[in-house]
Design a protein around this motif. Sequence first.
Motif, PDB file in Angstrom:
ATOM      1  N   THR A  11       0.833  -1.205   0.000  1.00  0.00           N
ATOM      2  CA  THR A  11       0.000   0.000   0.000  1.00  0.00           C
ATOM      3  C   THR A  11       0.865   1.251   0.000  1.00  0.00           C
ATOM      4  OG1 THR A  11      -0.142  -0.171   2.420  1.00  0.00           O
ATOM      5  CG2 THR A  11      -1.943  -1.128   1.136  1.00  0.00           C
ATOM      6  N   SER A  12       2.087   1.122   0.478  1.00  0.00           N
ATOM      7  CA  SER A  12       3.037   2.235   0.433  1.00  0.00           C
ATOM      8  C   SER A  12       4.443   1.686   0.628  1.00  0.00           C
ATOM      9  CB  SER A  12       2.722   3.283   1.512  1.00  0.00           C
ATOM     10  OG  SER A  12       2.828   2.726   2.812  1.00  0.00           O
ATOM     11  N   GLY A  13       5.420   2.515   0.357  1.00  0.00           N
ATOM     12  CA  GLY A  13       6.809   2.078   0.446  1.00  0.00           C
ATOM     13  C   GLY A  13       7.300   1.539  -0.885  1.00  0.00           C
ATOM     14  N   ALA A  14       8.510   1.004  -0.896  1.00  0.00           N
ATOM     15  CA  ALA A  14       9.115   0.541  -2.147  1.00  0.00           C
ATOM     16  C   ALA A  14      10.029  -0.655  -1.912  1.00  0.00           C
ATOM     17  CB  ALA A  14       9.906   1.672  -2.804  1.00  0.00           C
ATOM     18  N   ILE A  15      10.201  -1.447  -2.975  1.00  0.00           N
ATOM     19  CA  ILE A  15      11.160  -2.546  -2.988  1.00  0.00           C
ATOM     20  C   ILE A  15      12.104  -2.337  -4.164  1.00  0.00           C
ATOM     21  CG2 ILE A  15      11.501  -5.039  -3.143  1.00  0.00           C
ATOM     22  CD1 ILE A  15       8.620  -5.395  -2.202  1.00  0.00           C
ATOM     23  N   TRP A  16      13.383  -2.344  -3.874  1.00  0.00           N
ATOM     24  CA  TRP A  16      14.399  -2.221  -4.912  1.00  0.00           C
ATOM     25  C   TRP A  16      15.159  -3.526  -5.020  1.00  0.00           C
ATOM     26  CZ3 TRP A  16      16.106   2.212  -7.797  1.00  0.00           C
ATOM     27  CH2 TRP A  16      15.276   3.334  -7.627  1.00  0.00           C
ATOM     28  N   PHE A  17      15.372  -3.979  -6.257  1.00  0.00           N
ATOM     29  CA  PHE A  17      16.136  -5.193  -6.516  1.00  0.00           C
ATOM     30  C   PHE A  17      17.191  -4.910  -7.572  1.00  0.00           C
ATOM     31  CE2 PHE A  17      16.673  -8.987  -9.273  1.00  0.00           C
ATOM     32  CZ  PHE A  17      17.345  -9.784  -8.363  1.00  0.00           C
ATOM     33  N   ASP A  18      18.425  -5.156  -7.221  1.00  0.00           N
ATOM     34  CA  ASP A  18      19.527  -4.959  -8.168  1.00  0.00           C
ATOM     35  C   ASP A  18      19.492  -3.559  -8.780  1.00  0.00           C
ATOM     36  OD1 ASP A  18      21.838  -5.900  -9.341  1.00  0.00           O
ATOM     37  OD2 ASP A  18      20.831  -6.855 -11.024  1.00  0.00           O
ATOM     38  N   ASN A  19      19.248  -2.571  -7.914  1.00  0.00           N
ATOM     39  CA  ASN A  19      19.220  -1.136  -8.267  1.00  0.00           C
ATOM     40  C   ASN A  19      18.040  -0.743  -9.151  1.00  0.00           C
ATOM     41  OD1 ASN A  19      21.671  -0.449  -6.876  1.00  0.00           O
ATOM     42  ND2 ASN A  19      22.817  -1.421  -8.538  1.00  0.00           N
ATOM     43  N   ILE A  20      16.995  -1.554  -9.152  1.00  0.00           N
ATOM     44  CA  ILE A  20      15.788  -1.249  -9.931  1.00  0.00           C
ATOM     45  C   ILE A  20      14.581  -1.275  -9.001  1.00  0.00           C
ATOM     46  CG2 ILE A  20      14.283  -1.989 -11.820  1.00  0.00           C
ATOM     47  CD1 ILE A  20      16.744  -3.309 -13.095  1.00  0.00           C
ATOM     48  N   ASP A  21      13.716  -0.286  -9.114  1.00  0.00           N
ATOM     49  CA  ASP A  21      12.483  -0.252  -8.337  1.00  0.00           C
ATOM     50  C   ASP A  21      11.510  -1.269  -8.933  1.00  0.00           C
ATOM     51  OD1 ASP A  21      10.086   0.280  -7.059  1.00  0.00           O
ATOM     52  OD2 ASP A  21      10.244   2.457  -7.228  1.00  0.00           O
ATOM     53  N   ILE A  22      11.223  -2.337  -8.172  1.00  0.00           N
ATOM     54  CA  ILE A  22      10.336  -3.397  -8.683  1.00  0.00           C
ATOM     55  C   ILE A  22       8.992  -3.405  -7.951  1.00  0.00           C
ATOM     56  CG2 ILE A  22      12.270  -4.850  -9.385  1.00  0.00           C
ATOM     57  CD1 ILE A  22      11.633  -6.601  -6.860  1.00  0.00           C
ATOM     58  N   THR A  23       8.675  -2.336  -7.260  1.00  0.00           N
ATOM     59  CA  THR A  23       7.473  -2.296  -6.426  1.00  0.00           C
ATOM     60  C   THR A  23       6.223  -2.686  -7.196  1.00  0.00           C
ATOM     61  OG1 THR A  23       8.531  -0.476  -5.205  1.00  0.00           O
ATOM     62  CG2 THR A  23       6.201  -0.893  -4.759  1.00  0.00           C
ATOM     63  N   ARG A  24       6.132  -2.306  -8.466  1.00  0.00           N
ATOM     64  CA  ARG A  24       4.943  -2.605  -9.283  1.00  0.00           C
ATOM     65  C   ARG A  24       5.231  -3.612 -10.398  1.00  0.00           C
ATOM     66  NH1 ARG A  24       1.305  -1.061  -5.729  1.00  0.00           N
ATOM     67  NH2 ARG A  24       1.839   0.971  -4.859  1.00  0.00           N
ATOM     68  N   THR A  25       6.366  -4.269 -10.348  1.00  0.00           N
ATOM     69  CA  THR A  25       6.734  -5.231 -11.382  1.00  0.00           C
ATOM     70  C   THR A  25       5.980  -6.540 -11.184  1.00  0.00           C
ATOM     71  OG1 THR A  25       8.962  -4.274 -11.521  1.00  0.00           O
ATOM     72  CG2 THR A  25       8.665  -6.475 -12.448  1.00  0.00           C
ATOM     73  N   PRO A  26       5.393  -7.128 -12.232  1.00  0.00           N
ATOM     74  CA  PRO A  26       4.654  -8.397 -12.112  1.00  0.00           C
ATOM     75  C   PRO A  26       5.558  -9.541 -11.643  1.00  0.00           C
ATOM     76  CG  PRO A  26       4.175  -7.318 -14.201  1.00  0.00           C
ATOM     77  CD  PRO A  26       5.326  -6.582 -13.598  1.00  0.00           C
ATOM     78  N   PRO A  27       4.985 -10.552 -10.973  1.00  0.00           N
ATOM     79  CA  PRO A  27       5.771 -11.666 -10.434  1.00  0.00           C
ATOM     80  C   PRO A  27       6.628 -12.387 -11.471  1.00  0.00           C
ATOM     81  CG  PRO A  27       3.570 -11.698  -9.488  1.00  0.00           C
ATOM     82  CD  PRO A  27       3.566 -10.640 -10.556  1.00  0.00           C
ATOM     83  N   HIS A  28       6.072 -12.666 -12.674  1.00  0.00           N
ATOM     84  CA  HIS A  28       6.845 -13.428 -13.652  1.00  0.00           C
ATOM     85  C   HIS A  28       8.064 -12.650 -14.132  1.00  0.00           C
ATOM     86  CE1 HIS A  28       4.486 -10.939 -16.441  1.00  0.00           C
ATOM     87  NE2 HIS A  28       5.368 -11.256 -17.373  1.00  0.00           N
ATOM     88  N   MET A  29       7.944 -11.337 -14.166  1.00  0.00           N
ATOM     89  CA  MET A  29       9.086 -10.516 -14.560  1.00  0.00           C
ATOM     90  C   MET A  29      10.147 -10.493 -13.468  1.00  0.00           C
ATOM     91  SD  MET A  29       8.706  -9.621 -17.605  1.00  0.00           S
ATOM     92  CE  MET A  29      10.092  -8.488 -17.638  1.00  0.00           C
ATOM     93  N   ARG A  30       9.713 -10.519 -12.228  1.00  0.00           N
ATOM     94  CA  ARG A  30      10.677 -10.562 -11.125  1.00  0.00           C
ATOM     95  C   ARG A  30      11.481 -11.857 -11.170  1.00  0.00           C
ATOM     96  NH1 ARG A  30       7.969  -7.438  -5.928  1.00  0.00           N
ATOM     97  NH2 ARG A  30       6.441  -6.237  -7.126  1.00  0.00           N
ATOM     98  N   CYS A  31      10.805 -12.942 -11.521  1.00  0.00           N
ATOM     99  CA  CYS A  31      11.511 -14.211 -11.656  1.00  0.00           C
ATOM    100  C   CYS A  31      12.575 -14.115 -12.743  1.00  0.00           C
ATOM    101  CB  CYS A  31      10.519 -15.325 -11.972  1.00  0.00           C
ATOM    102  SG  CYS A  31      11.264 -16.965 -12.166  1.00  0.00           S
ATOM    103  N   ARG A  32      12.211 -13.548 -13.878  1.00  0.00           N
ATOM    104  CA  ARG A  32      13.175 -13.464 -14.985  1.00  0.00           C
ATOM    105  C   ARG A  32      14.242 -12.409 -14.747  1.00  0.00           C
ATOM    106  NH1 ARG A  32       9.546 -15.011 -20.361  1.00  0.00           N
ATOM    107  NH2 ARG A  32       8.832 -17.005 -19.470  1.00  0.00           N
ATOM    108  N   MET A  33      13.989 -11.500 -13.809  1.00  0.00           N
ATOM    109  CA  MET A  33      15.019 -10.533 -13.419  1.00  0.00           C
ATOM    110  C   MET A  33      16.040 -11.160 -12.477  1.00  0.00           C
ATOM    111  SD  MET A  33      12.632  -7.154 -12.800  1.00  0.00           S
ATOM    112  CE  MET A  33      13.974  -6.089 -12.235  1.00  0.00           C
ATOM    113  N   GLY A  34      15.644 -12.307 -11.855  1.00  0.00           N
ATOM    114  CA  GLY A  34      16.620 -13.006 -11.017  1.00  0.00           C
ATOM    115  C   GLY A  34      16.225 -13.249  -9.584  1.00  0.00           C
TER     116      GLY A  34
END
Length: 242
Positions: free
Chosen positions: A57-80
């Motif tokens: 609902t608020s805040g952010a998640i960064w993965f490998d220097n990329i903001d993935i807060t709104r990234t779909p699950p399947h894309m997160r898998c392929r990002m690593g």
Amino acid sequence: MGNIVEFKHLNAGYGRIQILNDLSFAVEEGQVYGVIGPNGSGKSTMLNALLGIIRPTSGAIWFDNIDITRTPPHMRCRMGIGRTFQIPRPFENMSVYENVLVAAVHGTGQSEKKAGYAAIEALKLTGLYEKRELQSGELPLLDRKRLEVARAIGTQPKLLLLDEVAAGLTDAEVKDMMKLVKSLKDSGYSIIWIEHIIQTMLGSTDRLMCMAEGSCVMEGDPEEVINSKTVQTLYLGVDDDE
């Protein structure tokens, strides 16, 4: 090294029920980062937020220097980002190799040939290569746990999420799992490991976080966290006056 993942003041939950409350922490690249906490503290919800299964609902998640807060699950898998589950549920009528191959194909989006190479490497790393032709339904619990790890590795992650992979194992098997986690770290994987077995958290992690009520209660050196009065009382049930 930089951070492989960072939670920034994350709030998340299910419907109107908020589970994560202003959760902030960071995992450095190459670390084994342990997470403990009483049941209901938000550990699994944290993984689900990281995987994109629930949206904050608020805040952010960064993965490998990329903001993935709104990234779909399947894309997160392929990002690593790869994960295991608490209860292994392999395709029991398929071979060990086929189980890992399915994960590799769908997790990476590669051809079956390229994914096959990734599957073989995952089996070698987890000690299952010699059992690759066995039906997965024939495996004992320790090997089922290894297969769960191998399927996650088959997706070729940078960050590996281990969800109670030592649960239900004998003391000797727990030590085997600790050796496997060490070999994964030595192979270059960054790891977040949720576990209730204190031996694993003291013997295999670089840093440790204790969660309660969806927040980080304490984070730092594993022995300091485990031995703190706050964690002893909150998580281990030790009375302050003892």
